[in-house]
Write a protein that holds these residues in place. Structure first.
Motif, PDB file in Angstrom:
ATOM      1  N   ARG A 134       0.722  -1.278   0.003  1.00  9.86           N
ATOM      2  CA  ARG A 134      -0.037   0.052  -0.117  1.00  9.86           C
ATOM      3  C   ARG A 134       0.655   1.154   0.008  1.00  9.86           C
ATOM      4  O   ARG A 134       1.481   1.350   0.913  1.00  9.86           O
ATOM      5  CB  ARG A 134      -0.844  -0.039   1.163  1.00  9.86           C
ATOM      6  CG  ARG A 134      -1.914  -1.121   0.873  1.00  9.86           C
ATOM      7  CD  ARG A 134      -3.005  -0.826   2.401  1.00  9.86           C
ATOM      8  NE  ARG A 134      -2.546  -1.196   3.622  1.00  9.86           N
ATOM      9  CZ  ARG A 134      -2.334  -2.324   4.254  1.00  9.86           C
ATOM     10  NH1 ARG A 134      -2.687  -3.566   3.701  1.00  9.86           N
ATOM     11  NH2 ARG A 134      -1.957  -2.397   5.559  1.00  9.86           N
ATOM     12  N   LEU A 135       0.941   2.019  -1.073  1.00  7.53           N
ATOM     13  CA  LEU A 135       1.715   3.317  -1.442  1.00  7.53           C
ATOM     14  C   LEU A 135       0.796   4.360  -1.514  1.00  7.53           C
ATOM     15  O   LEU A 135      -0.564   4.159  -1.877  1.00  7.53           O
ATOM     16  CB  LEU A 135       2.566   3.066  -2.283  1.00  7.53           C
ATOM     17  CG  LEU A 135       3.705   2.021  -2.513  1.00  7.53           C
ATOM     18  CD1 LEU A 135       4.244   1.863  -3.526  1.00  7.53           C
ATOM     19  CD2 LEU A 135       4.449   2.370  -1.356  1.00  7.53           C
ATOM     20  N   PRO A 136       1.084   5.594  -0.841  1.00 10.24           N
ATOM     21  CA  PRO A 136       0.457   6.831  -1.275  1.00 10.24           C
ATOM     22  C   PRO A 136       0.376   7.087  -2.617  1.00 10.24           C
ATOM     23  O   PRO A 136      -0.588   8.144  -3.170  1.00 10.24           O
ATOM     24  CB  PRO A 136       1.222   7.789  -0.562  1.00 10.24           C
ATOM     25  CG  PRO A 136       2.622   7.258  -0.367  1.00 10.24           C
ATOM     26  CD  PRO A 136       2.612   5.839  -0.407  1.00 10.24           C
ATOM     27  N   PHE A 137       1.152   6.703  -3.876  1.00 11.27           N
ATOM     28  CA  PHE A 137       0.899   6.902  -5.051  1.00 11.27           C
ATOM     29  C   PHE A 137       1.640   5.849  -5.841  1.00 11.27           C
ATOM     30  O   PHE A 137       2.351   4.808  -5.465  1.00 11.27           O
ATOM     31  CB  PHE A 137       1.567   8.321  -5.361  1.00 11.27           C
ATOM     32  CG  PHE A 137       3.234   8.052  -4.898  1.00 11.27           C
ATOM     33  CD1 PHE A 137       3.635   8.617  -3.534  1.00 11.27           C
ATOM     34  CD2 PHE A 137       4.326   7.660  -5.913  1.00 11.27           C
ATOM     35  CE1 PHE A 137       4.656   8.618  -3.200  1.00 11.27           C
ATOM     36  CE2 PHE A 137       5.514   7.740  -5.349  1.00 11.27           C
ATOM     37  CZ  PHE A 137       5.889   8.133  -4.119  1.00 11.27           C
ATOM     38  N   GLU A 138       1.431   5.917  -6.967  1.00  9.63           N
ATOM     39  CA  GLU A 138       2.076   5.052  -8.154  1.00  9.63           C
ATOM     40  C   GLU A 138       1.459   3.696  -8.138  1.00  9.63           C
ATOM     41  O   GLU A 138       0.951   3.444  -9.317  1.00  9.63           O
ATOM     42  CB  GLU A 138       3.665   5.158  -8.060  1.00  9.63           C
ATOM     43  CG  GLU A 138       4.153   4.223  -9.065  1.00  9.63           C
ATOM     44  CD  GLU A 138       5.674   4.316  -8.977  1.00  9.63           C
ATOM     45  OE1 GLU A 138       6.288   3.251  -9.086  1.00  9.63           O
ATOM     46  OE2 GLU A 138       6.336   5.348  -8.819  1.00  9.63           O
ATOM     47  N   GLN A 140      -0.923   0.247  -7.597  1.00  4.72           N
ATOM     48  CA  GLN A 140      -2.327  -0.200  -7.408  1.00  4.72           C
ATOM     49  C   GLN A 140      -2.439  -1.732  -7.710  1.00  4.72           C
ATOM     50  O   GLN A 140      -1.754  -2.096  -8.767  1.00  4.72           O
ATOM     51  CB  GLN A 140      -3.448   0.424  -8.055  1.00  4.72           C
ATOM     52  CG  GLN A 140      -3.465   1.770  -7.732  1.00  4.72           C
ATOM     53  CD  GLN A 140      -4.086   2.057  -6.038  1.00  4.72           C
ATOM     54  OE1 GLN A 140      -4.625   1.299  -5.645  1.00  4.72           O
ATOM     55  NE2 GLN A 140      -3.363   3.050  -5.482  1.00  4.72           N
ATOM     56  N   SER A 153      -2.699  -7.538   0.599  1.00  2.00           N
ATOM     57  CA  SER A 153      -2.033  -6.348   0.636  1.00  2.00           C
ATOM     58  C   SER A 153      -1.223  -6.001   1.905  1.00  2.00           C
ATOM     59  O   SER A 153      -1.645  -6.686   2.945  1.00  2.00           O
ATOM     60  CB  SER A 153      -3.234  -5.330   0.632  1.00  2.00           C
ATOM     61  OG  SER A 153      -2.693  -3.983   0.687  1.00  2.00           O
ATOM     62  N   LYS A 155       1.134  -3.294   4.399  1.00  2.00           N
ATOM     63  CA  LYS A 155       1.737  -2.209   4.623  1.00  2.00           C
ATOM     64  C   LYS A 155       3.001  -1.872   4.777  1.00  2.00           C
ATOM     65  O   LYS A 155       3.718  -0.955   4.251  1.00  2.00           O
ATOM     66  CB  LYS A 155       0.936  -1.814   6.114  1.00  2.00           C
ATOM     67  CG  LYS A 155       1.352  -0.198   6.640  1.00  2.00           C
ATOM     68  CD  LYS A 155       0.811  -0.184   7.939  1.00  2.00           C
ATOM     69  CE  LYS A 155       1.190   1.205   8.572  1.00  2.00           C
ATOM     70  NZ  LYS A 155       0.556   1.569   9.839  1.00  2.00           N
TER      71      LYS A 155
END
Length: 352
Positions: A134-138, A140, A153, A155
């Protein structure tokens, strides 16, 4: 008296396991519970407790994902999340995954786009497992694993990396950025230090690519050249531009070699076929410098191996290696796979 020594705590933990219906591996489950209680009595800070709780929860979820496929050989494919469809690297990852899936392997990826999606596409949903971050961007998760439920998934990178490595009996790394290089160097470190059983590692590039050959030059000239690693430490990997060669390296590694086990200072190599006297003599001549004393000898299962009855029928070679000779194991295994006595075709490896 500490919590670890207090019999009342042991009784309470046993009662909790009874109430939850825990019937197997109770000693190990008790250790986990006792460690949790210990964190509480240690006055551990809240953030550290949150990290511990999340890590254990994530590992539990991942173990449950992999559990139904424990008997299926797996290969992990690493590479850039930014590689676009129809790029030669994408096509190479797709081809390797497809070829291995056809031979009964499951393909494990980071479940993201780019090379990860290419590998999942090649393997197909039934033969894909995804461990995403799980990343804040890039990044999915790609639909190929999430829609089929073959996905978990994470963290934390460290729990994700554990699951991307723990279950697999082969690895294919394609060019990528910091994340891919981190994963590749972790594999090389685990193999070099003997913290991971020998497995095949393939560095796959596009036709005419210079990515991995550039790394090879750096490793040879800078790392080995300055004495920071042994000159042959990179010999354990295959650098290739061919999907077919990558598949052959992954499957061929298990042609004759089955598994190993340390018994005290001795190393037992289990094989699929019994080597002849002449072949053992040849191995002693070629690889005798690996041995601290004596040489390679055929043996029946050692008494310490009685807890692995599934390997009892396998032929064995035993030797006492010099500790720094662990890096030579890949060369020895390749020699074992090329013996005339070895099976004609690679068998599907079993989890070790």
């Amino acid at each position: 008296m500490s919590a670890n020594e207090d019999p009342r705590i042991t009784e309470a933990l046993d009662a909790a396991m009874d109430a939850a219906g825990v019937r197997e591996q109770r000693a190990l489950v008790r250790r986990i519970l006792r460690a949790g209680v210990g964190l509480g009595t240690d006055g551990t800070e809240r953030l550290d407790l949150k990290i511990t709780a999340a890590a254990v929860e994530e590992m539990r979820a991942a173990f449950r994902l992999f559990a139904p496929f424990v008997g299926t050989p797996k290969v992990t494919i690493f590479g850039s999340a930014r590689t676009q469809a129809q790029d030669p690297l994408w096509l190479g990852a797709e081809a390797v995954a497809h070829g291995l899936a056809e031979q009964g392997w499951m393909v494990v990826t980071g479940a993201g786009p780019g090379i990860m999606e290419a590998a999942a596409t090649g393997a197909g949903p039934e033969h894909s497992l995804g461990v995403s971050i799980r990343l804040p961007f890039e990044e999915q998760p790609n639909d190929l694993v999430t829609l089929d439920g073959h996905h978990v998934s994470m963290k934390y990178f460290f729990t994700r990396k554990l699951m991307l490595v723990k279950e697999s009996l082969g690895f294919v790394c394609l060019p990528g950025g910091f994340g891919t290089m981190d994963e590749t160097f972790e594999l090389l470190t685990l193999q070099q230090t003997g913290k991971m059983v020998p497995v095949p590692i393939v560095l796959l590039d596009r036709p005419g690519g210079t990515f991995w050959r550039g790394l090879e030059r750096f490793v040879t000239e800078e790392l080995a050249g300055s004495g920071m690693i042994a000159p042959g430490d990179l010999d354990r990997v295959l650098i290739t531009e061919s999907a077919e060669e990558a598949i052959a390296e992954i499957t061929g590694f298990w042609r004759n070699y089955h598994s190993l086990r340390w018994v005290g200072s001795d190393l037992v190599l289990r094989l699929r076929a019994e080597p002849s006297d002449a072949e053992v003599a040849e191995l002693n001549e070629r690889f005798g410098t690996m041995c601290l004393s004596g040489g390679f000898a055929r043996t029946a299962p050692l008494a310490e191996e009685r807890d692995e009855p599934e390997t009892a029928a396998l032929p064995r070679l035993v030797f006492t290696p010099q500790r720094r000779a662990v890096g030579e194991l890949h060369r020895l295994i390749r020699a074992l796979n090329r013996l005339a006595s070895a099976p004609d075709e690679a068998a599907a490896p079993e989890p070790v």
